[in-house]
Scaffold this motif. Sequence first.
Motif, PDB file in Angstrom:
ATOM      1  N   ARG A  93      25.607  42.257 -23.977  1.00  0.00           N
ATOM      2  CA  ARG A  93      25.532  41.844 -22.580  1.00  0.00           C
ATOM      3  C   ARG A  93      26.163  40.470 -22.360  1.00  0.00           C
ATOM      4  N   SER A  94      26.028  39.603 -23.330  1.00  0.00           N
ATOM      5  CA  SER A  94      26.516  38.228 -23.159  1.00  0.00           C
ATOM      6  C   SER A  94      28.006  38.093 -23.410  1.00  0.00           C
ATOM      7  N   ALA A 242      32.079  36.836 -15.900  1.00  0.00           N
ATOM      8  CA  ALA A 242      31.821  38.260 -16.148  1.00  0.00           C
ATOM      9  C   ALA A 242      31.737  39.047 -14.844  1.00  0.00           C
ATOM     10  N   GLU A 243      31.203  38.435 -13.783  1.00  0.00           N
ATOM     11  CA  GLU A 243      31.110  39.134 -12.509  1.00  0.00           C
ATOM     12  C   GLU A 243      32.506  39.416 -11.947  1.00  0.00           C
ATOM     13  N   VAL A 244      33.404  38.478 -12.133  1.00  0.00           N
ATOM     14  CA  VAL A 244      34.789  38.690 -11.690  1.00  0.00           C
ATOM     15  C   VAL A 244      35.414  39.854 -12.448  1.00  0.00           C
ATOM     16  N   MET A 245      35.174  39.912 -13.760  1.00  0.00           N
ATOM     17  CA  MET A 245      35.718  41.008 -14.567  1.00  0.00           C
ATOM     18  C   MET A 245      35.186  42.356 -14.092  1.00  0.00           C
ATOM     19  N   ALA A 246      33.901  42.408 -13.784  1.00  0.00           N
ATOM     20  CA  ALA A 246      33.307  43.664 -13.320  1.00  0.00           C
ATOM     21  C   ALA A 246      33.893  44.084 -11.976  1.00  0.00           C
ATOM     22  N   ALA A 256      30.115  49.725  -6.759  1.00  0.00           N
ATOM     23  CA  ALA A 256      29.185  48.729  -7.280  1.00  0.00           C
ATOM     24  C   ALA A 256      28.614  49.216  -8.611  1.00  0.00           C
ATOM     25  N   VAL A 257      28.677  48.359  -9.603  1.00  0.00           N
ATOM     26  CA  VAL A 257      28.270  48.769 -10.937  1.00  0.00           C
ATOM     27  C   VAL A 257      27.321  47.739 -11.518  1.00  0.00           C
ATOM     28  N   ASN A 258      26.271  48.228 -12.156  1.00  0.00           N
ATOM     29  CA  ASN A 258      25.366  47.374 -12.910  1.00  0.00           C
ATOM     30  C   ASN A 258      25.829  47.406 -14.362  1.00  0.00           C
ATOM     31  N   MET A 259      26.472  46.342 -14.789  1.00  0.00           N
ATOM     32  CA  MET A 259      27.057  46.330 -16.121  1.00  0.00           C
ATOM     33  C   MET A 259      26.000  46.443 -17.207  1.00  0.00           C
TER      34      MET A 259
END
Length: 271
Positions: A93-94, A242-246, A256-259
């Motif tokens: 996750r990190s 990471a939010e930008v990558m998602a 919309a995705v929950n990584m």
Amino acid sequence: CRCCAEGRRHSSILYSILRSQERQDRQERQDRAAPAGQAPRGCPCGSRRRVALRSPQVVCKAASAVLVKTLRFVQNVPCFQELPLEEQLLLVRSCWAPLLLLGLAQDRVPLETVESAEPSMLQRILTARRHGEQPPPRALAPPPGRQHHGPHLPSAGDIQAIKGFLAKCWSLDISTKEYAYLKGTVLFNPDLPGLQCTQYIEGLQREAQQALNEHVRLIHRGDEARFAKLNVVLSLLRSINAEVMAELFFRPIIGAVNMDDMLLEMLCAKL
């Protein structure tokens, strides 16, 4: 814990697994013609203009394939499998975003974007009145002490940071082994809060760095600064959101995705 006690025994396994990545990636790239990377152009100050992928379906599909391959690589590291599932998930996750970016650089996935023109509030009001609709409500600021957790839409500055990283990797012509050692350094981060096997993970990260250093000294004997240049690549990864990558690589095709949920599903599945 048991993992810490067996850290020395398993750290040597990391070296051999990371080296095996070279053969795997070479075979997977045989049928792919990769264009050379180009340095990013545009305003160096990091504009706030919104941007979008020029070919979102193509790029997002390539990014998804790279993410799958990256998680498969992680799962194939025996010393990673020795960790409890909670520790595995915490590590992934990190670092999924920097690992994905390293994979995109390794596979030389081109990243072309266009500026996303958003209508101003005045334009939206006039358009609504022309069609007899109610003007869009004015966005309210969140109450004091509460932050807005909407999507982190990529800006020109965000994209410039990603393109700059890709250009840096391509200019160094990083080898398959070097990418593998960089991934190992990123994956095994002992500084994450909540980890229990910190000594074991710290030993694995040290092993990856030592293997990278030895490889560079052996292959690039005339370039004494190469190891430092590769560490600059690692430092650039810290500026990637990471939010930008998602939002950039997954939202255009799956919404919309929950990584966290997606990573858990992919980590537990047989990729």
